[in-house]
Motif scaffolding. Structure first.
Motif, PDB file in Angstrom:
ATOM      1  N   ASN A  63      -8.366  -3.030  -4.231  1.00 39.10           N
ATOM      2  CA  ASN A  63      -8.023  -2.369  -2.968  1.00 39.10           C
ATOM      3  C   ASN A  63      -8.414  -0.891  -2.994  1.00 39.10           C
ATOM      4  O   ASN A  63      -8.306  -0.247  -4.035  1.00 39.10           O
ATOM      5  CB  ASN A  63      -6.504  -2.396  -2.753  1.00 39.10           C
ATOM      6  N   THR A  64      -8.845  -0.379  -1.858  1.00 38.13           N
ATOM      7  CA  THR A  64      -8.999   1.078  -1.734  1.00 38.13           C
ATOM      8  C   THR A  64      -7.613   1.661  -1.412  1.00 38.13           C
ATOM      9  O   THR A  64      -6.671   0.908  -1.090  1.00 38.13           O
ATOM     10  CB  THR A  64      -9.960   1.426  -0.580  1.00 38.13           C
ATOM     11  N   ASN A  68      -4.305  -0.112   0.380  1.00 39.22           N
ATOM     12  CA  ASN A  68      -2.963  -0.091  -0.225  1.00 39.22           C
ATOM     13  C   ASN A  68      -1.945   0.490   0.740  1.00 39.22           C
ATOM     14  O   ASN A  68      -0.814   0.033   0.816  1.00 39.22           O
ATOM     15  CB  ASN A  68      -2.971   0.724  -1.526  1.00 39.22           C
ATOM     16  N   LEU A  69      -2.387   1.491   1.517  1.00 44.37           N
ATOM     17  CA  LEU A  69      -1.455   2.147   2.438  1.00 44.37           C
ATOM     18  C   LEU A  69      -1.197   1.304   3.688  1.00 44.37           C
ATOM     19  O   LEU A  69      -0.057   1.122   4.106  1.00 44.37           O
ATOM     20  CB  LEU A  69      -2.013   3.524   2.837  1.00 44.37           C
ATOM     21  N   TYR A  70      -2.263   0.771   4.295  1.00 45.28           N
ATOM     22  CA  TYR A  70      -2.098   0.139   5.606  1.00 45.28           C
ATOM     23  C   TYR A  70      -2.150  -1.389   5.616  1.00 45.28           C
ATOM     24  O   TYR A  70      -1.768  -2.006   6.605  1.00 45.28           O
ATOM     25  CB  TYR A  70      -3.160   0.670   6.582  1.00 45.28           C
ATOM     26  N   LEU A  71      -2.639  -1.991   4.548  1.00 45.07           N
ATOM     27  CA  LEU A  71      -2.750  -3.455   4.580  1.00 45.07           C
ATOM     28  C   LEU A  71      -1.809  -4.165   3.612  1.00 45.07           C
ATOM     29  O   LEU A  71      -1.362  -5.276   3.886  1.00 45.07           O
ATOM     30  CB  LEU A  71      -4.193  -3.888   4.285  1.00 45.07           C
ATOM     31  N   ALA A  72      -1.536  -3.543   2.462  1.00 45.62           N
ATOM     32  CA  ALA A  72      -0.639  -4.206   1.499  1.00 45.62           C
ATOM     33  C   ALA A  72       0.725  -4.400   2.163  1.00 45.62           C
ATOM     34  O   ALA A  72       1.282  -3.455   2.731  1.00 45.62           O
ATOM     35  CB  ALA A  72      -0.514  -3.355   0.245  1.00 45.62           C
ATOM     36  N   PRO A  75       5.318   0.823   3.116  1.00 43.89           N
ATOM     37  CA  PRO A  75       6.149   1.122   4.303  1.00 43.89           C
ATOM     38  C   PRO A  75       5.313   1.351   5.557  1.00 43.89           C
ATOM     39  O   PRO A  75       5.813   1.266   6.670  1.00 43.89           O
ATOM     40  CB  PRO A  75       6.895   2.405   3.922  1.00 43.89           C
ATOM     41  N   LYS A  76       4.024   1.649   5.392  1.00 44.80           N
ATOM     42  CA  LYS A  76       3.158   1.853   6.571  1.00 44.80           C
ATOM     43  C   LYS A  76       2.252   0.641   6.819  1.00 44.80           C
ATOM     44  O   LYS A  76       1.266   0.728   7.550  1.00 44.80           O
ATOM     45  CB  LYS A  76       2.302   3.104   6.381  1.00 44.80           C
ATOM     46  N   SER A  77       2.573  -0.477   6.205  1.00 46.10           N
ATOM     47  CA  SER A  77       1.710  -1.657   6.329  1.00 46.10           C
ATOM     48  C   SER A  77       1.562  -2.122   7.782  1.00 46.10           C
ATOM     49  O   SER A  77       2.548  -2.235   8.512  1.00 46.10           O
ATOM     50  CB  SER A  77       2.290  -2.806   5.509  1.00 46.10           C
ATOM     51  N   CYS A  89       5.296   1.001  14.872  1.00 46.80           N
ATOM     52  CA  CYS A  89       6.189   2.181  14.990  1.00 46.80           C
ATOM     53  C   CYS A  89       6.211   2.988  13.695  1.00 46.80           C
ATOM     54  O   CYS A  89       6.506   4.182  13.728  1.00 46.80           O
ATOM     55  CB  CYS A  89       7.608   1.749  15.327  1.00 46.80           C
ATOM     56  N   SER A  90       5.901   2.339  12.560  1.00 45.68           N
ATOM     57  CA  SER A  90       5.901   3.108  11.305  1.00 45.68           C
ATOM     58  C   SER A  90       4.802   4.171  11.343  1.00 45.68           C
ATOM     59  O   SER A  90       4.841   5.149  10.614  1.00 45.68           O
ATOM     60  CB  SER A  90       5.723   2.183  10.092  1.00 45.68           C
TER      61      SER A  90
END
Ligand SMILES: C[S@@+](CC[C@H](N)C(=O)[O-])C[C@H]1O[C@@H](n2cnc3c(N)ncnc32)[C@H](O)[C@@H]1O
Length: 285
Positions: A27-28, A32-36, A40-42, A104-105
């Protein structure tokens, strides 16, 4: 599989390391931030909602354009209300609630800080869904109490799986906002609500909210908004196309939204753009 992985590398969703005969994909930071799922920001649930419920409907684009109306009767059994179709099972309701919370996150804080809401102690989040904005609200405004108003089946899941008993400044109101009265409050939040409905239904809802609103209170609207000359932004046009298949509503310009608010008695209408794709409007009773 390799073709898919390489395409994801090109999209910067994966990185690749080639060592002799070994090819290692990972993962880039972006993924990791938006797809995993665990981040919390998935945006996992938001993307799944779009992919399962909305994107497939682009198949009906030509018909929608030719007929100039939504195409729901072609892919469901024509329930009177779109939410009856989307909420066909408990599992579906929960997926949509997770999707709304996911987005909303990213935008919730921007929406809730666009205006200082500290002088509105009693807030009602109309169509408050899984409570993401309600949670932002109580963390930002320590003197506020917020009621999540939503359909009974949504409120039941929100109470059980989304809002903990310790979050005692969050209350619930299980009603149909078209059929039932709305509770009295200083501020009503309508986040991504008006875009689902035609002008007549929006007027009905805003009139009800205006009537229930305490003196000196107001309404906070958060929506994707079209430029006045309809030249963009692109995400507003894209949202317009998606609405075309399912909903009676539309993406509106600032003056179209202002007209709805003025016609239902609201005044002192102020609009702010946020960093996210949503604009926020505050209007007073
Ligand atoms: C597009 S979602 C927006 C959710 C939330 N405000 C947000 O921005 O994340 C629309 C919300 O309106 C609620 N809703 C739709 N029709 C309703 C009705 N007749 N009465 C009460 N809530 C309704 C849905 O259950 C859903 O939670």
């Amino acid at each position: 599989m390799e073709k898919l992985l390489d395409a994801c590398v090109a999209l910067k969703l994966l990185k690749v390391e080639r060592k002799n005969t070994q090819v290692l994909y990972g993962n880039t930071d972006l993924s990791n931030l938006y797809l995993a799922k665990s981040s919390p920001k998935s945006q996992y649930y938001y993307m799944m909602f779009f992919s399962e419920s909305l994107y497939s409907k682009f198949h009906y684009l030509a018909d929608a354009v030719r007929e100039g109306k939504w195409q729901r009767e072609k892919f469901d059994n024509s329930p009177k209300n779109i939410f009856e179709e989307l909420y066909s099972s408990k599992e579906n309701i929960k997926k949509i609630m997770l999707a709304m919370n996911a987005s909303c996150s990213l935008c919730g804080r921007d929406v809730m800080t666009a205006f200082d809401l500290s002088h509105f102690p009693l807030i009602c989040d109309v169509g408050g869904c899984g409570g993401a904005l309600a949670k932002e609200c109580i963390s930002l405004y320590p003197n506020s109490t917020i009621t999540i108003l939503d359909l009974p089946e949504v409120v039941k899941i929100a109470k059980k799986d989304f809002v903990s008993a310790e979050e005692h400044r969050i209350n619930f109101c299980a009603v149909d906002f078209f059929k039932d009265p709305v509770p009295e409050a200083d501020l009503y939040i309508l986040a991504r609500i008006l875009l689902d409905w035609d002008d007549e239904s929006c007027m009905e809802l805003l009139t009800k909210v205006h009537k229930a609103c305490k003196p000196g209170g107001g309404v906070l609207i958060s929506e994707i908004v079209l430029n006045e000359d309809r030249s963009g932004p692109i995400e507003a046009h894209f949202a317009s196309m998606l609405l075309l298949f399912y909903f009676e509503g539309k993406i509106r310009t600032p003056s179209e939204l202002s007209r709805l608010l003025s016609a239902t008695g609201f005044k002192e209408i102020q609009m702010k753009k946020t960093q996210s794709q949503y604009n926020v409007i505050l209007a007073r009773k």
